[in-house]
Design an enzyme around this catalytic site. Structure first.
Site, PDB file in Angstrom:
ATOM      1  N   HIS A 179      18.587  48.473  86.268  1.00 55.55           N
ATOM      2  CA  HIS A 179      19.324  49.564  85.585  1.00 55.55           C
ATOM      3  C   HIS A 179      19.341  48.944  84.189  1.00 55.55           C
ATOM      4  O   HIS A 179      19.786  47.870  83.748  1.00 55.55           O
ATOM      5  CB  HIS A 179      20.901  49.427  86.109  1.00 55.55           C
ATOM      6  CG  HIS A 179      21.634  50.273  85.457  1.00 55.55           C
ATOM      7  ND1 HIS A 179      21.781  51.876  86.013  1.00 55.55           N
ATOM      8  CD2 HIS A 179      22.523  50.583  84.494  1.00 55.55           C
ATOM      9  CE1 HIS A 179      22.500  52.628  85.503  1.00 55.55           C
ATOM     10  NE2 HIS A 179      23.139  51.913  84.471  1.00 55.55           N
ATOM     11  N   ASP A 231      20.847  49.757  80.488  1.00 51.36           N
ATOM     12  CA  ASP A 231      21.719  50.533  79.624  1.00 51.36           C
ATOM     13  C   ASP A 231      21.507  50.653  78.134  1.00 51.36           C
ATOM     14  O   ASP A 231      21.211  49.907  77.567  1.00 51.36           O
ATOM     15  CB  ASP A 231      22.992  49.690  79.952  1.00 51.36           C
ATOM     16  CG  ASP A 231      23.978  49.744  81.285  1.00 51.36           C
ATOM     17  OD1 ASP A 231      24.107  50.961  81.580  1.00 51.36           O
ATOM     18  OD2 ASP A 231      24.115  48.609  81.676  1.00 51.36           O
ATOM     19  N   HIS A 285      19.959  54.422  81.768  1.00 50.18           N
ATOM     20  CA  HIS A 285      20.943  54.998  81.602  1.00 50.18           C
ATOM     21  C   HIS A 285      21.412  55.067  80.113  1.00 50.18           C
ATOM     22  O   HIS A 285      21.770  54.233  79.448  1.00 50.18           O
ATOM     23  CB  HIS A 285      22.042  54.299  82.424  1.00 50.18           C
ATOM     24  CG  HIS A 285      23.717  54.862  82.219  1.00 50.18           C
ATOM     25  ND1 HIS A 285      24.754  54.380  82.663  1.00 50.18           N
ATOM     26  CD2 HIS A 285      24.223  56.021  81.616  1.00 50.18           C
ATOM     27  CE1 HIS A 285      25.809  54.856  82.435  1.00 50.18           C
ATOM     28  NE2 HIS A 285      25.478  55.901  81.667  1.00 50.18           N
ATOM     29  N   MET A 293      22.842  52.033  74.735  1.00 51.85           N
ATOM     30  CA  MET A 293      23.721  52.429  73.881  1.00 51.85           C
ATOM     31  C   MET A 293      23.603  52.574  72.289  1.00 51.85           C
ATOM     32  O   MET A 293      22.801  51.983  71.910  1.00 51.85           O
ATOM     33  CB  MET A 293      25.043  51.263  74.219  1.00 51.85           C
ATOM     34  CG  MET A 293      25.394  51.171  75.578  1.00 51.85           C
ATOM     35  SD  MET A 293      26.654  50.072  75.854  1.00 51.85           S
ATOM     36  CE  MET A 293      26.340  49.573  77.374  1.00 51.85           C
ATOM     37  N   ASP A 352      28.679  53.083  88.649  1.00 54.54           N
ATOM     38  CA  ASP A 352      28.359  52.210  87.751  1.00 54.54           C
ATOM     39  C   ASP A 352      29.764  51.709  86.983  1.00 54.54           C
ATOM     40  O   ASP A 352      30.502  52.572  86.404  1.00 54.54           O
ATOM     41  CB  ASP A 352      27.540  52.790  86.701  1.00 54.54           C
ATOM     42  CG  ASP A 352      27.256  51.739  85.740  1.00 54.54           C
ATOM     43  OD1 ASP A 352      27.526  50.710  85.670  1.00 54.54           O
ATOM     44  OD2 ASP A 352      26.467  52.230  84.739  1.00 54.54           O
ATOM     45  N   SER A 363      22.242  45.502  86.683  1.00 53.26           N
ATOM     46  CA  SER A 363      22.179  45.702  85.309  1.00 53.26           C
ATOM     47  C   SER A 363      21.825  44.844  84.190  1.00 53.26           C
ATOM     48  O   SER A 363      22.335  43.693  84.253  1.00 53.26           O
ATOM     49  CB  SER A 363      23.639  46.516  84.843  1.00 53.26           C
ATOM     50  OG  SER A 363      23.564  46.828  83.639  1.00 53.26           O
ATOM     51  N   MET A 416      30.958  57.362  86.870  1.00 52.93           N
ATOM     52  CA  MET A 416      31.192  56.010  85.971  1.00 52.93           C
ATOM     53  C   MET A 416      32.501  55.831  86.693  1.00 52.93           C
ATOM     54  O   MET A 416      33.549  56.531  86.825  1.00 52.93           O
ATOM     55  CB  MET A 416      31.344  56.477  84.551  1.00 52.93           C
ATOM     56  CG  MET A 416      30.023  56.621  83.862  1.00 52.93           C
ATOM     57  SD  MET A 416      28.707  55.127  83.979  1.00 52.93           S
ATOM     58  CE  MET A 416      29.820  53.894  83.196  1.00 52.93           C
ATOM     59  N   MET A 466      23.554  56.130  77.267  1.00 52.97           N
ATOM     60  CA  MET A 466      24.910  56.506  76.779  1.00 52.97           C
ATOM     61  C   MET A 466      24.829  56.753  75.153  1.00 52.97           C
ATOM     62  O   MET A 466      25.173  55.843  74.467  1.00 52.97           O
ATOM     63  CB  MET A 466      25.896  55.341  76.937  1.00 52.97           C
ATOM     64  CG  MET A 466      26.069  54.841  78.652  1.00 52.97           C
ATOM     65  SD  MET A 466      26.953  53.407  79.070  1.00 52.97           S
ATOM     66  CE  MET A 466      25.393  52.501  79.316  1.00 52.97           C
TER      67      MET A 466
END
Length: 228
Positions: free
Chosen positions: A31, A33, A64, A35, A173, A8, A135, A66
């Site tokens: 990965h 993330d 991913h 957000m 994760d 990540s 998660m 979020m």
């Protein structure tokens, strides 16, 4: 399927993302993330950075999301170069339609569940997915401690996948490290997101290899993998 390790970049040096991506070239996926400071209380990066990362590395990107309104934004991450896009079912308005749109654009479609979200209500959706993310921490921040109470949920999810005979990847994760990855693999996970366990290591590439070996050993001894 052999276990996959997805470092990540949330734990990487954001001022050196291209170099950090190359430091883990032996990884299966990178990965990413995303957000938005709304769905989760943190703000990271967006489409322009994903576009730049896609140009900077040959490692496929696992994005991913979020974020709120993934139905609107997820297809843009495919267009930006992501090979896999994960949306949170808690934020999606039409998860089946969204998964089909992601697939139609050429990426793998994945759905994420927060720790308190049960998997059972979404059993009928599983055939529409390429991966399900359980998660193992509350989404929003890196470096959190692994939640052991998620292990039964991972097992139940693996049982549902087996029940329907699906070729569905099961990703975990949050808090994945040398101390926790074997328990995750034994419970049924086969894709592992690792942040600080990789980027906090002296040699990130070696950390990826070591985690993969641990996961493979645990998987070979796991009851769920017998006959696979």
């Amino acid at each position: 399927m052999a276990p996959q390790i997805n470092p990540s970049i949330l734990s990487a040096d954001f001022a050196r993302l291209a170099e950090e991506a190359k430091a883990v070239q032996g990884a299966d996926w990178l990965h990413v993330d995303v957000m938005d400071n709304h769905f989760v209380p943190n703000l990271t990066l967006g489409v322009p950075v994903v576009e730049s990362l896609a140009r900077a590395t040959d490692t496929p990107l696992d994005c991913h999301l979020m974020i709120e309104a993934p139905d609107r934004w997820a297809p843009q991450y495919v267009e930006a170069g992501a090979g896999s896009v994960t949306f949170h079912v808690e934020a999606a308005t039409a998860p089946v339609r969204l998964a089909r749109e992601i697939r139609a654009k050429g990426a793998r479609a994945a759905m994420a569940l927060r720790p308190a979200t049960p998997v059972e209500p979404y059993e009928d959706l599983l055939p529409e997915l390429d991966m399900l993310l359980v998660m193992t921490v509350e989404p929003g921040f890196g470096g959190q401690a692994f939640l052991d109470i998620m292990l039964p949920k991972i097992r139940r999810t693996r049982e549902l996948i087996s029940k329907h005979g699906l070729q569905l990847w099961l990703q975990v994760d949050g808090g994945v490290s040398a101390a926790t990855i074997e328990r995750c693999a034994e419970a049924g996970a086969d894709v592992f997101v690792a942040g600080s366990a990789v980027y906090g290591a002296e040699d990130p590439a070696e950390a990826v290899r070591a985690l993969r070996t641990q996961a493979a050993t645990a998987t070979s001894a796991a009851s769920w993998s017998c006959g696979h």
